[in-house]
Design a protein around this motif. Structure first.
Motif, PDB file in Angstrom:
ATOM      1  N   TYR A   1       8.265   4.167  -7.107  1.00  0.00           N
ATOM      2  CA  TYR A   1       7.886   5.585  -7.090  1.00  0.00           C
ATOM      3  C   TYR A   1       7.016   5.883  -5.871  1.00  0.00           C
ATOM      4  O   TYR A   1       7.194   6.905  -5.200  1.00  0.00           O
ATOM      5  CB  TYR A   1       7.135   5.935  -8.375  1.00  0.00           C
ATOM      6  N   GLN A   2       6.073   4.998  -5.590  1.00  0.00           N
ATOM      7  CA  GLN A   2       5.213   5.189  -4.425  1.00  0.00           C
ATOM      8  C   GLN A   2       6.012   5.142  -3.126  1.00  0.00           C
ATOM      9  O   GLN A   2       5.700   5.854  -2.172  1.00  0.00           O
ATOM     10  CB  GLN A   2       4.130   4.108  -4.389  1.00  0.00           C
ATOM     11  N   ALA A   3       7.029   4.285  -3.101  1.00  0.00           N
ATOM     12  CA  ALA A   3       7.810   4.106  -1.874  1.00  0.00           C
ATOM     13  C   ALA A   3       8.758   5.266  -1.607  1.00  0.00           C
ATOM     14  O   ALA A   3       9.179   5.474  -0.468  1.00  0.00           O
ATOM     15  CB  ALA A   3       8.608   2.801  -1.950  1.00  0.00           C
ATOM     16  N   THR A   4       9.088   6.023  -2.642  1.00  0.00           N
ATOM     17  CA  THR A   4      10.095   7.081  -2.484  1.00  0.00           C
ATOM     18  C   THR A   4       9.541   8.483  -2.716  1.00  0.00           C
ATOM     19  O   THR A   4      10.308   9.448  -2.735  1.00  0.00           O
ATOM     20  CB  THR A   4      11.268   6.845  -3.451  1.00  0.00           C
ATOM     21  N   ASN A   5       8.227   8.590  -2.894  1.00  0.00           N
ATOM     22  CA  ASN A   5       7.608   9.903  -3.090  1.00  0.00           C
ATOM     23  C   ASN A   5       6.398  10.049  -2.169  1.00  0.00           C
ATOM     24  O   ASN A   5       5.656   9.089  -1.951  1.00  0.00           O
ATOM     25  CB  ASN A   5       7.164  10.089  -4.545  1.00  0.00           C
ATOM     26  N   LEU A   6       6.228  11.251  -1.658  1.00  0.00           N
ATOM     27  CA  LEU A   6       5.115  11.505  -0.749  1.00  0.00           C
ATOM     28  C   LEU A   6       3.783  11.421  -1.480  1.00  0.00           C
ATOM     29  O   LEU A   6       3.644  11.924  -2.597  1.00  0.00           O
ATOM     30  CB  LEU A   6       5.256  12.898  -0.126  1.00  0.00           C
ATOM     31  N   GLY A   7       2.819  10.782  -0.827  1.00  0.00           N
ATOM     32  CA  GLY A   7       1.470  10.754  -1.359  1.00  0.00           C
ATOM     33  C   GLY A   7       0.768  12.076  -1.092  1.00  0.00           C
ATOM     34  O   GLY A   7       1.323  12.985  -0.462  1.00  0.00           O
ATOM     35  N   GLU A   8      -0.467  12.169  -1.541  1.00  0.00           N
ATOM     36  CA  GLU A   8      -1.204  13.433  -1.423  1.00  0.00           C
ATOM     37  C   GLU A   8      -1.390  13.856   0.032  1.00  0.00           C
ATOM     38  O   GLU A   8      -1.171  15.021   0.385  1.00  0.00           O
ATOM     39  CB  GLU A   8      -2.569  13.287  -2.104  1.00  0.00           C
ATOM     40  N   GLN A   9      -1.770  12.921   0.900  1.00  0.00           N
ATOM     41  CA  GLN A   9      -2.025  13.272   2.302  1.00  0.00           C
ATOM     42  C   GLN A   9      -0.749  13.698   3.016  1.00  0.00           C
ATOM     43  O   GLN A   9      -0.739  14.686   3.759  1.00  0.00           O
ATOM     44  CB  GLN A   9      -2.665  12.087   3.022  1.00  0.00           C
ATOM     45  N   ASP A  10       0.326  12.949   2.798  1.00  0.00           N
ATOM     46  CA  ASP A  10       1.590  13.307   3.448  1.00  0.00           C
ATOM     47  C   ASP A  10       2.151  14.609   2.883  1.00  0.00           C
ATOM     48  O   ASP A  10       2.746  15.407   3.615  1.00  0.00           O
ATOM     49  CB  ASP A  10       2.612  12.176   3.285  1.00  0.00           C
TER      50      ASP A  10
ATOM     51  N   SER B   1      -3.519  18.397  15.808  1.00  0.00           N
ATOM     52  CA  SER B   1      -4.257  17.522  14.890  1.00  0.00           C
ATOM     53  C   SER B   1      -3.338  16.590  14.105  1.00  0.00           C
ATOM     54  O   SER B   1      -3.797  15.609  13.516  1.00  0.00           O
ATOM     55  CB  SER B   1      -5.084  18.364  13.914  1.00  0.00           C
ATOM     56  N   PHE B   2      -2.043  16.870  14.114  1.00  0.00           N
ATOM     57  CA  PHE B   2      -1.099  15.996  13.411  1.00  0.00           C
ATOM     58  C   PHE B   2      -1.002  14.623  14.074  1.00  0.00           C
ATOM     59  O   PHE B   2      -0.504  13.675  13.471  1.00  0.00           O
ATOM     60  CB  PHE B   2       0.286  16.651  13.351  1.00  0.00           C
ATOM     61  N   GLY B   3      -1.470  14.536  15.314  1.00  0.00           N
ATOM     62  CA  GLY B   3      -1.480  13.242  15.985  1.00  0.00           C
ATOM     63  C   GLY B   3      -2.420  12.252  15.326  1.00  0.00           C
ATOM     64  O   GLY B   3      -2.313  11.039  15.539  1.00  0.00           O
ATOM     65  N   MET B   4      -3.364  12.761  14.522  1.00  0.00           N
ATOM     66  CA  MET B   4      -4.312  11.891  13.827  1.00  0.00           C
ATOM     67  C   MET B   4      -3.758  11.398  12.491  1.00  0.00           C
ATOM     68  O   MET B   4      -4.379  10.575  11.823  1.00  0.00           O
ATOM     69  CB  MET B   4      -5.620  12.653  13.589  1.00  0.00           C
ATOM     70  N   ARG B   5      -2.614  11.919  12.113  1.00  0.00           N
ATOM     71  CA  ARG B   5      -2.019  11.520  10.837  1.00  0.00           C
ATOM     72  C   ARG B   5      -1.146  10.280  11.010  1.00  0.00           C
ATOM     73  O   ARG B   5      -0.619  10.024  12.086  1.00  0.00           O
ATOM     74  CB  ARG B   5      -1.166  12.657  10.260  1.00  0.00           C
ATOM     75  N   GLY B   6      -1.003   9.555   9.935  1.00  0.00           N
ATOM     76  CA  GLY B   6      -0.115   8.393   9.927  1.00  0.00           C
ATOM     77  C   GLY B   6       0.604   8.314   8.594  1.00  0.00           C
ATOM     78  O   GLY B   6       0.044   8.666   7.556  1.00  0.00           O
ATOM     79  N   ALA B   7       1.837   7.863   8.624  1.00  0.00           N
ATOM     80  CA  ALA B   7       2.615   7.766   7.386  1.00  0.00           C
ATOM     81  C   ALA B   7       2.026   6.705   6.466  1.00  0.00           C
ATOM     82  O   ALA B   7       1.504   5.684   6.923  1.00  0.00           O
ATOM     83  CB  ALA B   7       4.068   7.431   7.716  1.00  0.00           C
ATOM     84  N   ASP B   8       2.095   6.957   5.188  1.00  0.00           N
ATOM     85  CA  ASP B   8       1.609   6.008   4.177  1.00  0.00           C
ATOM     86  C   ASP B   8       2.408   4.709   4.277  1.00  0.00           C
ATOM     87  O   ASP B   8       3.637   4.715   4.217  1.00  0.00           O
ATOM     88  CB  ASP B   8       1.780   6.630   2.783  1.00  0.00           C
TER      89      ASP B   8
END
Length: 221
Positions: free
Chosen positions: A91-100, A143-150
């Motif tokens: 579920y974690q691998a196939t669903n977006l987390g809160e930040q994403d 600011s999206f440059g500061m983001r990273g995928a889970d």
């Protein structure tokens, strides 16, 4: 650490524990069955000894049934907990987390609003106000440059999100540097619309891959 991480750790640990219990019950079952077979082979003409052997056989049979029941219960628990653990990881691998998820919601709005502001330039609206709005949007996009995928997502999910965040960052940086040029340059405006559409195409792939409700995104605009 997120709740699902704790669920995964707790259920997997419990599954391993019950698997060990099952293994112990299996070997114990083997020992009791061997003992029962040995008792069944004993022959005696002595009545007292025969009664004693029958009592032992009865007692051993009860133990055998108990171990069978324990083995079944522990095995079922181990399988169920193991399945729960790996489902939580899936579920974690196939669903977006809160930040994403927040990133997609914010990005969806920013891209649409950027297109609207560029279109307002084409309609000869207040160019100074629009230019200021574009600079604000550019800062948020950058600011999206500061983001990273889970890292818990699938490799494909991480690849899509990383590309999306990078496209948003590049769009923001370029827009901030050239927002004034778009005021009198229709070609530059079309160029940015094209870049935004490419970013939206990546966004669309993310929405489809993670099965995000796009109607809900539109309502949050």
């Amino acid at each position: 650490m997120l709740l699902l991480d704790w669920v995964f750790i707790a259920t997997l640990s419990s599954a391993i524990l019950f698997a060990l219990f099952s293994l112990f019950c299996f070997f114990r079952l083997f020992q009791i069955r061997k003992q029962l077979n040995q008792l069944s082979r004993i022959r005696s003409k002595n009545t007292r000894k025969r009664k004693k052997i029958r009592r032992k056989i009865k007692k051993t049979t009860v133990k055998l049934k108990k171990q069978r029941r324990n083995l079944l219960v522990f095995s079922i628990l181990a399988i169920c907990l193991c399945a729960t653990a790996f489902y939580s990881r899936y579920y974690q691998a196939t669903n977006l987390g809160e930040q994403d998820s927040d990133g997609i919601v914010q990005g969806y709005y920013l891209l649409n609003e950027t297109v609207n502001q560029i279109n307002q330039l084409s309609e000869n609206n207040n160019s100074e106000k629009v230019e200021n709005n574009l600079r604000e949007l550019a800062a948020k996009l950058s600011s999206f440059g500061m983001r990273g995928a889970d890292g818990r997502l699938t490799s494909e999910g991480q690849r899509l999100l990383s590309r999306y965040y990078n496209q948003m960052k590049e769009l923001g940086l370029n827009l901030n540097n050239q927002s004034s040029e778009m005021v009198d340059n229709p070609e530059k405006r079309e160029e940015y619309i094209s870049v935004i559409q490419k970013t939206q195409a990546t966004q669309k792939k993310i929405i489809e891959y993670f099965k995000v409700n796009e109607q809900a995104l539109q309502q949050k605009k």
